[in-house]
Design an enzyme around this catalytic site. Sequence first.
Site: not given
Ligand code: 13P
Length: 395
Positions: A82, A104, A134, A181-182, A212, A231, A234
């Site tokens: 990833d 990426d 991406e 992300h996060g 998430t 994906n 978090t």
């Molecule tokens: P989250 O941590 O927001 O779920 O995203 C995970 C992600 O995109 C990993 O590539």
Amino acid sequence: MPLIHIADMLNHAYENHYAVAAFDVVSLDFISGVMAAAEEKHAPVIISLAESHFEHFDFELLMAAVVRSAERSTIPVAIHLDHGESLESAVRAVNLGCTGIMVDASNQPLDENIAKTRAVVDMAHACGIPVEGELGYVPGVEGEDAERHPGDVQYTTVEEARRYIDETGADFLAVSIGTVHGRMKGEPKLDIERLARINDALKLPLVIHGGTGLREDQYRSLIDNGVTKINYYTALADAAGQRIKANVESETNCSYTSHTHGVAEAVQHEAERCIDIWGSSGRADAMLASCRPWLAVEHVIFFNTEKLNTAATEDMMNEGRKVIGSIPGVQRVFTGHAVDEDSSYRHCWVVRFSARAVIDSYRDHPAHQDFADNRFRPYAGSRLSIDFEECNVEK
Ligand code: 13P
């Protein structure tokens, strides 16, 4: 037959309108929890290892556990790098057993993103491995508060997406349509109309990062518009962290095992919730029936040396281990001497390729040709060389 071709996996999801979970793992508890969830739900799963997390674990050691857990599973599994940052990390991931690679370079200008992605695609395709690229920028860092890494969402455009796929040859596209992300700050707002136009233009499996924190209806809209891989990290990390916090608060002793017990189950619980919402529950058998298994190849050479004494033979084999071991798609190099001194052949190489495609790319690789032409063939007069593909073992 647990490892399957990730392209087949995502195409199956695309045609049948569901998404496969790509869970980032950072420890044995995460691997156990995610695999238990997939087994319990009889769902395909992608185990992801994010390069941004490499400071938290030893990639090589954790990959060994991921590969082993895939081997012993009964459900279809793919193993994915990833957010790979470079060609070097992509090669390392392929050689450690990843069956899918994400590159990426989305924070770079389009031309540079295309050039970097193209280089990884050329290498990975020569090893039979599909690539996710991406385009557009999904800000934030997995596992952290989004406001600590604000950046700006840069939305994927249809025109750039077309050009990116045409010029890179990437197999799947991670798009930016409003996720971060996060941990999110406020309500997530997704540009589903944009996603629909990208899907119409590309007609290939799309990927969402920053899984998430979305509502169930939002996940559904993503899947209705071509998203086949989500994906997710978090919320798994938060479930694990909350479990540890509760342990710390309730336990009187301070031991590692009493503080971490139940973490795998907490991860499993959250992973099962996602698998249900994303519609991959119960898909394992259908997927196994229609997708190609991922089969390794052993390239085996028996040989005798001429004009080389034992020490020089050993030197040549040691040198070969280093040279050959760094070629993309080579997962392991075993060199050995026959235990029985009367054997027709006294020495061997057993070189494990990640897949059948590596037979050709390895043969033509300049490092292999140089070693074979100058260090091996002139001294290995009699030899026998055979490629064996792994048997497709029914579970
Ligand atoms: P989250 O941590 O927001 O779920 O995203 C995970 C992600 O995109 C990993 O590539």
